[in-house]
Design an enzyme around this catalytic site. Structure first.
Site, PDB file in Angstrom:
ATOM      1  CB  ALA A 182     -78.153 -11.199 -19.780  1.00 25.31           C
ATOM      2  CD  GLU A 221     -85.241 -13.653 -21.154  1.00 26.70           C
ATOM      3  OE1 GLU A 221     -86.130 -14.247 -21.818  1.00 26.70           O
ATOM      4  OE2 GLU A 221     -84.630 -12.661 -21.585  1.00 26.70           O
ATOM      5  N   GLY A 276     -81.526 -11.252 -23.848  1.00 23.00           N
ATOM      6  CA  GLY A 276     -81.024  -9.890 -24.075  1.00 23.00           C
ATOM      7  C   GLY A 276     -80.695  -9.608 -25.528  1.00 23.00           C
ATOM      8  CD  GLU A 321     -84.870  -8.637 -22.839  1.00 29.27           C
ATOM      9  OE1 GLU A 321     -83.749  -9.131 -22.580  1.00 29.27           O
ATOM     10  OE2 GLU A 321     -85.721  -8.407 -21.958  1.00 29.27           O
TER      11      GLU A 321
END
Ligand code: COA
Length: 260
Positions: A66, A134, A111, A114
């Site tokens: 992200a 993260e 992300g 993911e």
């Protein structure tokens, strides 16, 4: 379709999506997530496309996570919507009615990992690196990582990667079942296209129903899943493609599927 952060090309029955922010290692900002949602919704309606491949621009990253510039502004309330936004797009991909192949060509972190986890098949270049880093930023995965990684590998291994934030080499990813196959960097996209073409040539009713049956394992028990599989199997038995596929086998010829 024109996007700021995505490229979209079609080749015969394949749609190739490239996340295109190479200067930021293709990090997913909110605009890119919106564009991905719009593009997938459009591709779902496009009957000329049978299989989707998703990759990252440049030779360094699939997606490095992200966008940390946006992420750092989150408080509790905006953290909920930040997480839900990514989860909604990745749920759309996981439940997509056409196969989605991730061609992971470099860093697939946070992300990015993911996103790859939400795809149906993961192919990777030898230089790719997976991970959920993260915790290094003082947060946890929020786009489905704790759920999908734990289900895909096993909870002990997922805990190790999520709690240490360690990167996972392509070879290790292959060994633990996180990726299906590894190719050289140069061959990755061609090999992804070859696989996509093999799928695209089959009867698409069977492909879609097989995917639907696999996807159901996320939501229902095995007993219910078996009943669901039986129903979808029977639906296939009612198709012209089924008659064609079985006749072609017995007549020793290539099937000519009409998707009917
Ligand atoms: N969000 C925003 N920008 C990112 C980013 C992210 N997730 N990942 C990389 N970038 C940007 C960097 O800030 C840098 O931008 P700049 O040139 O304007 O300074 C550019 O992409 C190149 O990254 P850089 O860190 O210089 O490359 P590197 O080769 O030294 O390191 C990584 C590569 C992937 C190891 C490193 O970029 C990294 O750790 N990224 C963050 C990974 C992460 O924590 N993801 C989870 C986020 S929730």
């Amino acid at each position: 379709m024109n996007f700021k952060n995505l490229l979209y090309n079609t080749e015969e029955k394949i749609g190739l999506i490239t996340i295109n922010r190479p200067s930021k290692l293709n990090a997913l900002n909110s605009e890119t997530l919106d564009e991905l949602q719009t593009l997938f919704e459009n591709v779902e309606k496009d009957n000329s496309i049978n299989v989707v491949i998703i990759t990252g621009a440049g030779d360094k990253a699939f997606v490095a996570g992200a966008d940390i510039n946006e992420l750092r502004e989150c408080n509790y309330e905006s953290g909920i919507s930040f997480s839900e936004k990514g989860q909604n797009v990745f749920n759309l991909i996981e439940n997509f009615d056409k196969p989605v192949i991730a061609a992971v060509n470099g860093f697939a972190l946070g992300g990015g990992c993911e996103l790859a986890l939400a795809c149906h098949i993961r192919l990777a270049s030898a230089n790719s690196k997976f991970g959920q880093p993260e915790v290094n930023l003082g947060i946890i995965p929020g786009y489905g990582g704790t759920q999908r990684l734990s289900r895909m590998i096993n909870t002990g291994r997922a805990a190790e990667y999520i709690l240490t934030g360690d990167m996972i080499s392509a070879e290790e990813a292959l060994n633990i079942g996180l990726v299906n196959k590894i190719f050289t960097n140069e061959n990755l996209i061609d090999e992804a296209k070859k696989m996509a073409n093999r799928i695209a040539e089959k009867g698409q009713i069977a492909i879609r129903l097989a995917l639907k049956s696999i996807q159901s394992t996320n939501n229902i028990s095995q007993i219910e899943g078996l009943k669901f599989e039986t129903k979808l199997f029977a639906e296939c038995c009612n198709t012209a493609d089924f008659k064609e596929g079985t006749s072609a086998f017995l007549e020793k010829r290539k099937p000519n599927f009409k998707n009917k």
